[in-house]
Scaffold this motif. Structure first.
Motif, PDB file in Angstrom:
ATOM      1  N   TYR A 196       0.981   5.295   0.755  1.00 40.29           N
ATOM      2  CA  TYR A 196       0.357   6.495   1.298  1.00 40.29           C
ATOM      3  C   TYR A 196       0.820   7.755   0.553  1.00 40.29           C
ATOM      4  O   TYR A 196       0.043   8.688   0.362  1.00 40.29           O
ATOM      5  N   GLN A 197       2.080   7.736   0.158  1.00 44.58           N
ATOM      6  CA  GLN A 197       2.635   8.906  -0.537  1.00 44.58           C
ATOM      7  C   GLN A 197       3.733   8.440  -1.475  1.00 44.58           C
ATOM      8  O   GLN A 197       4.686   7.774  -1.058  1.00 44.58           O
ATOM      9  N   GLN A 199       0.852  -1.197   0.000  1.00 49.83           N
ATOM     10  CA  GLN A 199       0.000   0.000   0.000  1.00 49.83           C
ATOM     11  C   GLN A 199       0.888   1.248   0.000  1.00 49.83           C
ATOM     12  O   GLN A 199       1.933   1.275   0.633  1.00 49.83           O
TER      13      GLN A 199
END
Length: 216
Positions: free
Chosen positions: A194-195, A192
């Protein structure tokens, strides 16, 4: 009247005077009537011997050494003066170079900002159109924003930036920052994002902030 005759002169008295045997032949009499050498010398040892006649060899050597040091001191003082002049010129040249360098850096930074802003202007235009279309039909907003997102990444690529930290990539602490570790089928895989992170060659611009898997 008859004059009284003086004593008869001998033959030696008729001869012209000759120089004394002990008079040095290389000395002459100047216009003031002083006996001076015909030639001058800069030899320090001869000067010392002349100024201090009758001095023993040990003291004479010390005087000669002192005179040599004084002469060397004059040379060093001249060299020091020359070095100070060269240092002043170098300092002035360096100050001019530093000023020119700062001006060049400022000009380069200005050109870089101008080029980056110019590259992002079309992205702003696309985003403006996407927002306008999304206001009338919200369903069209997401495709429009995805198009803008792709164009921004294209601009970054043109500037030399490379995206890093996408899902499925192997975790690399040099480029990625793990915010969380979750169970998974493989170790150290990004599951995953996030940024998204960016790098420029071997230099990290911004680390990707990700979630990493770890086998139980």
């Amino acid at each position: 009247m008859f004059r009284k005759r003086g004593p008869k002169m001998t033959d030696d008295q008729h001869k012209p005077a000759t120089p004394d045997a002990d008079v040095t032949p290389d000395r002459t009499v100047n216009e003031d009537g002083l006996d001076v050498p015909e030639t001058e010398t800069d030899n320090m040892a001869e000067d010392a011997d002349t100024v201090f006649p009758g001095m023993d060899e040990n003291m004479l050597g010390q005087v000669q050494e002192m005179m040599a040091k004084l002469e060397r001191a004059d040379e060093l003082e001249k060299e020091n003066s020359d070095l100070k002049g060269r240092l002043a010129r170098l300092a002035a040249d360096f100050d001019s170079y530093r000023r020119r360098t700062q001006e060049d850096v400022a000009a380069a930074q200005g050109q870089g900002v101008s080029k980056a802003a110019e590259a992002l202007m079309p992205v702003y235009d696309d985003m403006d159109r996407a927002v306008t279309m999304g206001a009338a039909d919200p369903a069209k907003l997401i495709p429009g924003m995805q198009a803008v997102q792709g164009k921004i990444l294209g601009v970054f690529s043109g500037l030399g930036l490379e995206a890093t930290g996408r899902e499925g990539e192997a975790f690399d602490p040099q480029w990625h920052e793990a915010l969380q570790v979750v169970p998974g089928e493989q170790d150290d895989v990004i599951v995953q994002v996030y940024q998204l992170g960016f790098r420029m060659g071997d230099r990290l611009v911004r680390p990707a902030r990700v979630v990493v898997s770890r086998k139980d």
